[in-house]
Write a protein that holds these residues in place. Structure first.
Motif, short mmCIF file in Angstrom:
data_model
loop_
_atom_site.label_atom_id
_atom_site.label_comp_id
_atom_site.label_asym_id
_atom_site.label_seq_id
_atom_site.Cartn_x
_atom_site.Cartn_y
_atom_site.Cartn_z
N HIS A 35 4.61 -6.56 5.19
CA HIS A 35 3.42 -5.75 4.55
C HIS A 35 2.15 -5.50 5.85
O HIS A 35 1.34 -4.78 5.48
N ASP B 139 0.36 -4.11 8.81
CA ASP B 139 0.51 -3.06 10.05
C ASP B 139 -1.03 -3.10 10.53
O ASP B 139 -1.91 -2.96 9.99
N THR C 105 -0.30 -3.81 3.69
CA THR C 105 0.22 -2.72 3.08
C THR C 105 0.50 -2.92 1.74
O THR C 105 0.89 -2.03 1.19
#
Length: 94
Positions: A66, A68, A73
């Protein structure tokens, strides 16, 4: 856009109020294969902003699916007891 902390079951955290995190934002830290809430505070005093539900300010777990550019995210994050008092239960290693 920041990701909300959907719930927190760490009842001894000063920012927890009825499973809602009231920190302005939390940081996810920890070690490889383990992600902890680095904002966890156990001092017995209630803290945070009563009408705000926390979001993820930063995620230091670059190996999480998740993550980034150090931003989460995931749709939402769940925090609860794990290897430490307060872990990111949404964490998934790549």
């Amino acid at each position: 856009m920041t990701v909300p902390v959907a719930d927190c079951t760490v009842t001894n955290c000063s920012f927890n109020d009825h499973s809602n995190c009231h920190a302005a934002g939390i940081t996810i830290g920890g070690h490889t294969e383990h992600a902890e809430c680095a904002t966890f505070v156990d001092i017995g005093a209630h803290g945070g902003l009563p009408k705000m539900v926390a979001s993820i300010g930063a995620c230091q777990r670059a190996e999480c699916v998740h993550n980034d550019d150090l931003l989460c995210t995931a749709e939402a994050v769940h925090v609860g007891p794990g290897a430490d008092n307060a872990d990111c239960l949404t964490y998934q290693q790549r």
